[in-house]
Design a protein around this motif. Structure first.
Motif, PDB file in Angstrom:
ATOM      1  N   THR A  32       1.204  23.185  -4.879  1.00 46.93           N
ATOM      2  CA  THR A  32       1.208  23.941  -5.742  1.00 46.93           C
ATOM      3  C   THR A  32       1.899  25.346  -5.985  1.00 46.93           C
ATOM      4  N   GLU A  33       2.357  25.655  -4.600  1.00 39.57           N
ATOM      5  CA  GLU A  33       3.505  26.672  -4.786  1.00 39.57           C
ATOM      6  C   GLU A  33       5.070  26.107  -5.156  1.00 39.57           C
ATOM      7  N   ARG A  34       5.072  24.905  -5.276  1.00 37.80           N
ATOM      8  CA  ARG A  34       6.519  24.708  -5.514  1.00 37.80           C
ATOM      9  C   ARG A  34       6.298  24.555  -7.089  1.00 37.80           C
ATOM     10  N   LEU A  35       5.351  24.156  -7.145  1.00 34.54           N
ATOM     11  CA  LEU A  35       5.003  23.567  -8.712  1.00 34.54           C
ATOM     12  C   LEU A  35       4.763  25.261  -9.485  1.00 34.54           C
ATOM     13  N   LEU A  36       4.632  26.105  -8.984  1.00 29.65           N
ATOM     14  CA  LEU A  36       4.476  27.541  -9.712  1.00 29.65           C
ATOM     15  C   LEU A  36       5.913  28.347  -9.645  1.00 29.65           C
ATOM     16  N   ALA A  37       6.304  27.603  -8.542  1.00 26.73           N
ATOM     17  CA  ALA A  37       7.851  28.320  -8.398  1.00 26.73           C
ATOM     18  C   ALA A  37       8.856  27.514  -9.139  1.00 26.73           C
ATOM     19  N   ALA A  38       8.590  26.462  -9.869  1.00 25.57           N
ATOM     20  CA  ALA A  38       9.404  25.609 -10.661  1.00 25.57           C
ATOM     21  C   ALA A  38       9.162  26.034 -11.974  1.00 25.57           C
ATOM     22  N   LEU A  60      11.533  15.687  -7.686  1.00 23.43           N
ATOM     23  CA  LEU A  60       9.858  16.932  -8.205  1.00 23.43           C
ATOM     24  C   LEU A  60      10.909  17.837  -9.467  1.00 23.43           C
ATOM     25  N   ALA A  61      11.538  18.211  -9.099  1.00 25.30           N
ATOM     26  CA  ALA A  61      12.487  18.571 -10.554  1.00 25.30           C
ATOM     27  C   ALA A  61      13.056  18.670 -11.026  1.00 25.30           C
ATOM     28  N   ARG A  71       0.528  -1.316  -0.325  1.00 26.92           N
ATOM     29  CA  ARG A  71      -0.165   0.070   0.128  1.00 26.92           C
ATOM     30  C   ARG A  71       0.737   0.980  -0.183  1.00 26.92           C
ATOM     31  N   CYS A  72       0.515   1.772  -1.215  1.00 24.70           N
ATOM     32  CA  CYS A  72       2.171   3.093  -1.236  1.00 24.70           C
ATOM     33  C   CYS A  72       1.138   4.863  -1.402  1.00 24.70           C
ATOM     34  N   SER A  73       1.891   5.737  -0.986  1.00 24.85           N
ATOM     35  CA  SER A  73       0.874   6.947  -1.068  1.00 24.85           C
ATOM     36  C   SER A  73       0.954   6.922  -1.765  1.00 24.85           C
ATOM     37  N   ASN A  74       1.016   8.751  -2.265  1.00 27.69           N
ATOM     38  CA  ASN A  74       0.670   9.612  -3.615  1.00 27.69           C
ATOM     39  C   ASN A  74       2.117   9.205  -4.214  1.00 27.69           C
ATOM     40  N   ASN A  75       2.146   8.988  -5.592  1.00 31.94           N
ATOM     41  CA  ASN A  75       3.090   8.404  -6.566  1.00 31.94           C
ATOM     42  C   ASN A  75       3.498   9.747  -7.252  1.00 31.94           C
ATOM     43  N   TYR A  76       5.258  10.254  -7.936  1.00 41.12           N
ATOM     44  CA  TYR A  76       5.036  11.266  -8.933  1.00 41.12           C
ATOM     45  C   TYR A  76       5.947  10.257  -9.425  1.00 41.12           C
ATOM     46  N   GLY A  77       6.361  10.793 -11.003  1.00 38.41           N
ATOM     47  CA  GLY A  77       7.772  11.133 -11.691  1.00 38.41           C
ATOM     48  C   GLY A  77       7.522  10.992 -13.138  1.00 38.41           C
ATOM     49  N   PRO A  78       8.572  10.889 -13.592  1.00 40.18           N
ATOM     50  CA  PRO A  78       8.326  11.136 -14.992  1.00 40.18           C
ATOM     51  C   PRO A  78       7.131   9.787 -15.806  1.00 40.18           C
ATOM     52  N   PRO A  90       1.759  16.414 -12.353  1.00 44.26           N
ATOM     53  CA  PRO A  90       2.051  15.931 -14.056  1.00 44.26           C
ATOM     54  C   PRO A  90       0.688  16.995 -14.629  1.00 44.26           C
ATOM     55  N   LEU A  91      -0.605  17.195 -14.072  1.00 42.01           N
ATOM     56  CA  LEU A  91      -1.667  17.965 -14.752  1.00 42.01           C
ATOM     57  C   LEU A  91      -1.722  19.404 -14.815  1.00 42.01           C
ATOM     58  N   PHE A  92      -0.710  19.715 -12.853  1.00 43.05           N
ATOM     59  CA  PHE A  92      -0.626  21.633 -13.297  1.00 43.05           C
ATOM     60  C   PHE A  92       0.911  21.389 -13.727  1.00 43.05           C
ATOM     61  N   VAL A  93       1.738  20.922 -14.132  1.00 40.80           N
ATOM     62  CA  VAL A  93       2.740  21.244 -14.605  1.00 40.80           C
ATOM     63  C   VAL A  93       1.988  21.405 -16.147  1.00 40.80           C
ATOM     64  N   THR A  94       2.252  20.207 -16.328  1.00 38.74           N
ATOM     65  CA  THR A  94       1.582  20.725 -18.392  1.00 38.74           C
ATOM     66  C   THR A  94       0.243  21.148 -18.820  1.00 38.74           C
TER      67      THR A  94
END
Length: 330
Positions: free
Chosen positions: A254-260, A304-305, A177-184, A193-197
């Motif tokens: 969201t703040e981190r994604l905006l900055a990125a 994230l970067a 049982r995993c927590s929220n995944n992210y990556g390529p 990916p929704l926010f970034v794209t």
């Protein structure tokens, strides 16, 4: 050794396959990997392009609910890693039938075929969302299941089916049982990916409610490494939480994604909160750490970067997926 990976053309499954075929997991160094994937909107063979020429890879397009197909593929399999699932909460709120069909009946179909074929190990990949919501502290694996969305309810049901096959038949099943995944390679309906794209396209991004819902973020590479540790040494019948150790509110994320991407808060639209929106998820990873030596290795800032950079450099990959999803929704 032969490994069957269901959902192996999706986000997490394809990462596992790419890692398995490029030497990341010593136990699979010479293994044949059979990928079974229906190629729904979220799965694409493009995710396997980096290893498409590998002779140890066999791709089969098909449905895990197809009992005849699954039974044929299961012959001679030593390990099943079961990723295939309908997994988007918003979609489950609008219609849950596909979630019950794939996540529950599909899992039962695989378990029965694996039992009949006497498969050596079956790893069922699940989610922390089956636990519900937790205001403080972290869930251990023996916490009661209190799913709050049709998606998480279907995953909890599949977990119970996997447990039942172990208890009833002695089948060597483990549940993760995993927590929220992210990556390529993550399909761009999920938040990162929704926010970034969207931001890269000059579009706004939605923020649910007050933005204070909390999630623990886990890089897909750490998740897949944890899964392989369970495949290698997990005790049959046991459940293992896999977490990333970085809890953020949606507003902080969201703040981190905006900055990125160099965008400001003027690009954020407040939207009505999701129905039944769980406030906080947090898993205790003591068990997998002590038994199998798991620790998350990818720091969130680093991960994230790298993820944002991947989406910036692979516009062709996500543009066609977003277009296909939009056409399918009409």
């Amino acid at each position: 050794m032969r490994v069957l990976v269901t959902g192996g053309a999706g986000f997490i499954g394809s990462h596992y396959v790419r890692q398995a075929l490029t030497g990341a997991y010593p136990a699979l160094a010479e293994a044949e990997v059979v990928v079974l994937d229906k190629l729904t909107y979220a799965g694409t063979e493009a995710n396997l392009a980096p290893v498409a020429a590998e002779l140890r890879l066999r791709f089969v397009r098909g449905d895990i609910c197809d009992a005849e197909l699954v039974a044929g593929l299961m012959k001679g399999i030593d390990l099943v890693v079961h990723f295939a699932a309908e997994s988007h909460v918003d979609r489950s709120i609008h219609g849950s039938a596909d979630f019950v069909l794939t996540n529950v009946l599909g899992t039962q179909t695989l378990l029965q075929a694996a039992l009949n074929a006497e498969v050596g190990k079956f790893v069922h990949v699940s989610t922390d969302e089956v636990y519900g919501s937790i205001d403080e502290g972290s869930w251990t694996e023996d916490h009661v299941l209190e799913p709050n969305s049709p998606y998480s309810a279907s995953k909890a049901s599949s977990d119970l089916m996997a447990r039942a096959f172990h208890r009833t038949h002695g089948m060597p099943v483990c549940i993760t049982r995993c927590s929220n995944n992210y990556g390529p390679y993550q399909f761009p309906e999920k938040v990162i990916p929704l926010f970034v794209t969207n931001l890269l396209d000059g579009r706004n991004v939605p923020l649910y409610g007050d933005g204070l819902n909390v999630r623990d973020w886990l890089h897909v590479d750490d998740h897949c490494r944890g899964i392989q540790l369970v495949a290698d040494g997990g005790r049959p019948g046991e459940i293992y939480n896999i977490g990333g150790g970085t809890e953020l509110t949606n507003r902080e994320l969201t703040e981190r994604l905006l900055a990125a991407v160099g965008a400001g808060w003027d690009r954020v639209e407040r939207v009505t909160d999701r129905k039944g929106h769980d406030r906080r998820y947090s898993v205790d990873i003591t068990k997998i750490s002590e038994e199998l030596g798991y620790r998350p290795r990818v720091s969130f800032d680093e991960g994230l970067a790298a993820t944002v950079r991947w989406y910036q450099e692979n516009r062709a990959w996500w543009e066609q997926l977003k277009e296909r999803a939009a056409l399918g929704a009409r």
